[in-house]
Scaffold this active site. Structure first.
Site, PDB file in Angstrom:
ATOM      1  CB  CYS A 142      -0.939   0.012   1.200  1.00  0.00           C
ATOM      2  SG  CYS A 142      -2.006  -1.432   1.265  1.00  0.00           S
ATOM      3  CG  HIS A 282      -3.477   3.294   2.452  1.00  0.00           C
ATOM      4  ND1 HIS A 282      -4.006   2.914   1.235  1.00  0.00           N
ATOM      5  CD2 HIS A 282      -3.376   2.149   3.194  1.00  0.00           C
ATOM      6  CE1 HIS A 282      -4.207   1.608   1.241  1.00  0.00           C
ATOM      7  NE2 HIS A 282      -3.842   1.123   2.417  1.00  0.00           N
ATOM      8  CG  ASN A 312      -6.687  -1.143   1.441  1.00  0.00           C
ATOM      9  OD1 ASN A 312      -6.027  -0.666   0.514  1.00  0.00           O
ATOM     10  ND2 ASN A 312      -6.135  -1.622   2.531  1.00  0.00           N
TER      11      ASN A 312
HETATM   12  O1  UT7 Z   1      -3.769  -1.278   4.017  1.00  0.00           O
HETATM   13  C1  UT7 Z   1      -3.127  -2.200   4.858  1.00  0.00           C
HETATM   14  C2  UT7 Z   1      -3.964  -3.444   4.976  1.00  0.00           C
HETATM   15  N1  UT7 Z   1      -5.121  -3.199   5.774  1.00  0.00           N
HETATM   16  C3  UT7 Z   1      -5.212  -3.634   7.005  1.00  0.00           C
HETATM   17  O2  UT7 Z   1      -4.296  -4.248   7.509  1.00  0.00           O
HETATM   18  C4  UT7 Z   1      -6.475  -3.387   7.770  1.00  0.00           C
HETATM   19  C5  UT7 Z   1      -6.224  -2.793   9.131  1.00  0.00           C
HETATM   20  N2  UT7 Z   1      -7.150  -3.303  10.108  1.00  0.00           N
HETATM   21  C6  UT7 Z   1      -8.470  -3.057  10.090  1.00  0.00           C
HETATM   22  O3  UT7 Z   1      -8.960  -2.359   9.238  1.00  0.00           O
HETATM   23  C7  UT7 Z   1      -9.320  -3.657  11.195  1.00  0.00           C
HETATM   24  O4  UT7 Z   1      -8.475  -4.234  12.178  1.00  0.00           O
HETATM   25  C8  UT7 Z   1     -10.324  -4.722  10.661  1.00  0.00           C
HETATM   26  C9  UT7 Z   1     -11.438  -4.035   9.883  1.00  0.00           C
HETATM   27  C10 UT7 Z   1      -9.614  -5.735   9.814  1.00  0.00           C
HETATM   28  C11 UT7 Z   1     -10.973  -5.419  11.861  1.00  0.00           C
HETATM   29  O5  UT7 Z   1     -11.601  -4.458  12.702  1.00  0.00           O
HETATM   30  P1  UT7 Z   1     -11.370  -4.503  14.273  1.00  0.00           P
HETATM   31  O6  UT7 Z   1     -12.205  -3.448  14.856  1.00  0.00           O
HETATM   32  O7  UT7 Z   1      -9.889  -4.449  14.493  1.00  0.00           O
HETATM   33  O8  UT7 Z   1     -12.008  -5.886  14.645  1.00  0.00           O
HETATM   34  P2  UT7 Z   1     -11.325  -7.086  15.402  1.00  0.00           P
HETATM   35  O9  UT7 Z   1     -10.308  -7.750  14.519  1.00  0.00           O
HETATM   36  O10 UT7 Z   1     -10.913  -6.639  16.743  1.00  0.00           O
HETATM   37  O11 UT7 Z   1     -12.557  -8.076  15.516  1.00  0.00           O
HETATM   38  C12 UT7 Z   1     -13.667  -7.755  16.353  1.00  0.00           C
HETATM   39  C13 UT7 Z   1     -14.689  -8.868  16.184  1.00  0.00           C
HETATM   40  C14 UT7 Z   1     -14.099 -10.264  16.291  1.00  0.00           C
HETATM   41  O12 UT7 Z   1     -15.038 -11.083  16.957  1.00  0.00           O
HETATM   42  P3  UT7 Z   1     -14.873 -11.397  18.519  1.00  0.00           P
HETATM   43  O13 UT7 Z   1     -13.541 -12.090  18.634  1.00  0.00           O
HETATM   44  O14 UT7 Z   1     -14.899 -10.089  19.214  1.00  0.00           O
HETATM   45  O15 UT7 Z   1     -16.043 -12.273  18.805  1.00  0.00           O
HETATM   46  C15 UT7 Z   1     -14.009 -10.719  14.861  1.00  0.00           C
HETATM   47  O16 UT7 Z   1     -14.085 -12.109  14.702  1.00  0.00           O
HETATM   48  O17 UT7 Z   1     -15.286  -8.769  14.884  1.00  0.00           O
HETATM   49  C16 UT7 Z   1     -15.219 -10.046  14.250  1.00  0.00           C
HETATM   50  N3  UT7 Z   1     -15.110  -9.840  12.802  1.00  0.00           N
HETATM   51  C17 UT7 Z   1     -16.182  -9.680  12.025  1.00  0.00           C
HETATM   52  N4  UT7 Z   1     -17.499  -9.678  12.295  1.00  0.00           N
HETATM   53  C18 UT7 Z   1     -18.338  -9.469  11.266  1.00  0.00           C
HETATM   54  C19 UT7 Z   1     -13.989  -9.748  12.047  1.00  0.00           C
HETATM   55  N5  UT7 Z   1     -14.327  -9.525  10.770  1.00  0.00           N
HETATM   56  C20 UT7 Z   1     -15.687  -9.492  10.728  1.00  0.00           C
HETATM   57  C21 UT7 Z   1     -16.622  -9.286   9.694  1.00  0.00           C
HETATM   58  N6  UT7 Z   1     -17.935  -9.278  10.004  1.00  0.00           N
HETATM   59  N7  UT7 Z   1     -16.243  -9.069   8.421  1.00  0.00           N
END
Ligand code: UT7
Length: 355
Positions: A142, A282, A312
């Site tokens: 990215c 970004h 993204n």
């Molecule tokens: O450009 C560089 C590449 N991009 C990235 O690396 C992305 C950067 N990271 C992010 O944008 C965020 O970390 C994400 C959008 C990927 C995830 O958001 P988050 O607020 O960090 O969520 P989390 O990983 O802490 O997950 C929270 C919960 C989890 O469930 P539990 O463990 O709390 O029960 C996940 O399993 O949300 C769950 N979860 C989802 N639920 C519904 C993860 N993905 C999804 C989904 N739909 N698509």
């Protein structure tokens, strides 16, 4: 070689801080470089949050609240990075005084090339009718466009080339696992292009700050298909040809790194964050952008956000957003623009442009 501090011309860790009279070994002088035209392109096919609800266990509400994304664009079967790159480049060239045949250098930033070999730049050169020209691809995920812009800038500043077409393009749908709900909701396809020429130009490129930290290499990785683990039936069955992501770790890194590099880049150019009229970050996650903006005390109206409709798009994200800023008249002569990227590597890159 000293820390680059130049305000009015080429600089980076490659070339010492410039002045109007800097002499290179060859006796050439560093030239100021203008960003004279922009272009962007996304494919027609829309992948909405509702479409993703049908593929994985997710919801429109979760995606919007956690990422800010509502839809993203996805290529048609058979459509590849160079197809998008050419469309974006054509739009940029339409807005410039140059024709394709006048372009001397093509730099394509991408992690989703048409093929591993040859470079996507070669397909772009042939389809656009550019040249005779030099060209190559660079792969910094990215942060690819930030690196490509710095390279193009410095190669023109040194006099090595008279102009350059710098393109950021990615077809992330080609390496996205549509069974992995954490990553598949994030990514879209697109391309952005800019034309660089010795000034006068629309935007004078001032400075870049680039970096990598391989200790975070596993945080965003496509495990198979490279020389470490060549593609095989086993790697495909294990879905290792798709991008794996530790989103939570990347999130934390992104917010602190964006803040750090914007402060450092403005400071070493004798400016402050308050001097920046428009930030073009970004587009990885609206919450990352908002958290970084809060730490930097930047108001909403000074940030270009288009993530709701693009997702993204990796290396295409910044040039596409920059093109949107130009086409929606967000920039006036004299405005200071700061682009800021982060991504796989881990990697980062920010640039300052005086419009
Ligand atoms: O450009 C560089 C590449 N991009 C990235 O690396 C992305 C950067 N990271 C992010 O944008 C965020 O970390 C994400 C959008 C990927 C995830 O958001 P988050 O607020 O960090 O969520 P989390 O990983 O802490 O997950 C929270 C919960 C989890 O469930 P539990 O463990 O709390 O029960 C996940 O399993 O949300 C769950 N979860 C989802 N639920 C519904 C993860 N993905 C999804 C989904 N739909 N698509």
């Amino acid at each position: 070689m000293g820390v680059p501090t130049g305000r009015d011309g080429a600089n980076s860790k490659i070339i010492p801080a410039p002045s109007a009279s800097t002499d290179l070994a060859e006796g050439r002088r560093l030239r100021r470089v203008g960003l004279t035209a922009t272009g962007g392109y996304v494919p027609d096919r829309i992948l909405s949050n509702q479409d993703l609800e049908a593929l994985v266990d997710t919801s429109d509400e979760w995606i919007v609240s956690r990422t800010g994304m509502r839809e993203r664009r996805i290529v048609a079967p058979g459509e590849a990075a160079s197809d998008l790159a050419v469309k974006a480049a054509e739009r940029a060239l339409e807005d410039s005084q140059l024709e394709a045949k006048d372009i001397e250098l093509i730099i394509v930033a991408t992690v989703t090339p048409d093929a591993i070999c040859p470079p996507t730049a070669c397909f772009v050169q042939e389809k656009l009718g550019v040249g005779p020209a030099a060209g190559f691809d660079i792969s910094v995920a990215c942060s690819g466009f930030a690196n490509a812009l710095s390279i193009g800038h410095n190669l023109i500043a040194s006099g090595a080339f008279g102009n350059a077409l710098v393109i950021g393009v990615d077809v992330l749908s080609a390496i996205t696992d549509y069974q992995d709900r954490e990553s598949c909701i994030l990514f879209g396809d697109g391309a952005g292009a800019v034309v660089l020429e010795p000034e006068p130009g629309k935007g004078i490129i001032l400075d870049h700050l680039l970096g990598i930290d391989g200790s975070g290499a596993e945080m965003i990785i496509v495990p198979a298909g490279g020389s470490r683990k060549p593609a095989s039936h086993e790697t495909v069955e294990a879905r290792e040809h798709f991008l794996k992501l530790n989103g939570r770790q990347v999130f934390r890194f992104a917010v602190s790194k964006m803040r750090e590099i914007v402060v450092e880049l403005t400071k070493r150019n004798g400016m402050t964050v308050d001097d920046v009229d428009l930030f073009v970050p970004h587009q990885a996650n609206l919450r990352i952008i908002e958290s970084a903006a809060e730490k930097l005390n930047i108001s909403e109206d000074r940030i270009l956000v288009n993530i709701q409709k693009t997702g993204n798009t990796s290396a295409a994200s910044i040039p596409m957003a920059l093109d949107e800023a130009v086409r929606t008249n967000r920039l006036e002569p004299g405005n200071l623009v700061c682009t800021v990227a982060f991504g796989g590597g881990l990697s980062w890159g920010a640039s300052l442009v005086r419009w």
